[in-house]
Design a protein around this motif. Structure first.
Motif, short mmCIF file in Angstrom:
data_model
loop_
_atom_site.label_atom_id
_atom_site.label_comp_id
_atom_site.label_asym_id
_atom_site.label_seq_id
_atom_site.Cartn_x
_atom_site.Cartn_y
_atom_site.Cartn_z
N ALA A 156 0.83 -1.20 0.00
CA ALA A 156 0.00 0.00 0.00
C ALA A 156 0.86 1.25 0.00
O ALA A 156 0.49 2.28 -0.55
N PRO A 197 2.20 6.62 -1.92
CA PRO A 197 0.98 5.87 -1.61
C PRO A 197 0.46 5.17 -2.86
O PRO A 197 0.32 5.80 -3.92
N ALA A 199 -2.14 2.28 -2.51
CA ALA A 199 -3.51 1.85 -2.23
C ALA A 199 -4.41 3.06 -2.00
O ALA A 199 -3.95 4.11 -1.52
N PRO A 200 -5.70 2.96 -2.32
CA PRO A 200 -6.62 4.08 -2.11
C PRO A 200 -6.61 4.60 -0.67
O PRO A 200 -6.62 5.81 -0.44
N TRP A 201 -6.61 3.67 0.32
CA TRP A 201 -6.66 4.13 1.71
C TRP A 201 -5.41 4.95 2.05
O TRP A 201 -5.48 5.91 2.84
N LYS A 203 -3.60 6.80 -0.05
CA LYS A 203 -3.71 8.11 -0.69
C LYS A 203 -4.66 9.01 0.09
O LYS A 203 -4.38 10.20 0.31
N ILE A 204 -5.80 8.46 0.51
CA ILE A 204 -6.77 9.25 1.26
C ILE A 204 -6.20 9.69 2.60
O ILE A 204 -6.32 10.85 3.00
N THR A 205 -5.54 8.78 3.29
CA THR A 205 -4.98 9.09 4.61
C THR A 205 -3.89 10.15 4.51
O THR A 205 -3.85 11.10 5.32
#
Length: 229
Positions: A156, A197, A199-201, A203-205
């Motif tokens: 991730a 980053p 993984a989507p999580w 990138k969002i975090t």
């Protein structure tokens, strides 16, 4: 007939040895975050002074007792405790950030003087850095215990050592200091520096952390200029 054996996963030692990372850096970060919570003004804390530090201390103690020394025991119960600990830390950091912003916008008593403003702003900002570092540490690759046994084939978060394996020792794994550096640089540069980053999580975090840090530093600096002039 020749039998071909699949090569070992790049994150798994060839002899099957599992060596977890030391527990103390992560524990020290949690204790420091607890201390910062105690230093916060009452209006910026989610609960009375000793509630969150006591809860976080009990969760940390459970992790130490359940998996002492090095982090390498894969357990659903310990994983739940670890997630709960990081969740409490993150919730407290977000709450303090929101209350700090509200105090600055409405010229509250906690940010009325330059001294209290800078002290409170620095405490809240440092708390968010620690909370996000532990969040990355606990979510990446299923947590430290899972990473001790096997790194994911599709990470991730891509560290430089993973992108350039020829520059790092064999069977390298990210440890807490790597996630702390990620959280610190993401809070100061407001963007990825050496860790990407994927993984989507992730990138969002990282995006949320950058925005939180930008708002804290921007408002604190603006308010400080206003107070001093």
């Amino acid at each position: 007939m020749t039998r071909h054996h699949a090569p070992p996963h790049p994150g798994t030692p060839a002899d099957g040895t599992v060596v977890g990372e030391p527990r103390w850096p992560m524990a020290l970060a949690v204790i420091l975050a607890m201390t910062l919570t105690l230093l916060l003004p009452e209006d910026l804390r989610l609960a009375p002074r000793w509630v969150l530090p006591t809860l976080e201390g009990l969760l940390l103690l459970t992790l130490i007792v359940g998996d002492p020394g090095r982090i390498d025991r894969r357990s659903t119960a310990l994983r739940a405790v670890s997630i709960a600990l990081v969740g409490v830390l993150a919730l407290g950091a977000v709450w303090s950030t929101v209350q700090l912003i509200d105090d600055i916008v409405h010229s509250g008593k906690e940010t009325a003087s330059a001294t209290s403003l800078l002290q409170t702003g620095a405490t809240v900002w440092a708390g968010t850095v620690l909370a996000f570092s532990l969040l990355y540490f606990d979510l990446d690759g299923g947590g430290a215990a899972a990473r001790a046994h096997r790194l994911p084939a599709h990470p991730a978060l891509a560290f430089p050592q993973q992108l350039n394996p020829e520059l790092t020792p064999a069977h390298w794994r990210p440890q807490y200091i790597d996630y702390l550096y990620l959280a610190l640089t993401n809070s100061t540069a407001f963007s990825p520096t050496d860790v990407m980053p994927l993984a989507p999580w992730a990138k969002i975090t990282m995006a949320v952390q950058s925005l939180v840090s930008l708002v804290i530093l921007g408002l604190v600096i603006a308010r400080a200029v206003n107070v001093l002039t």
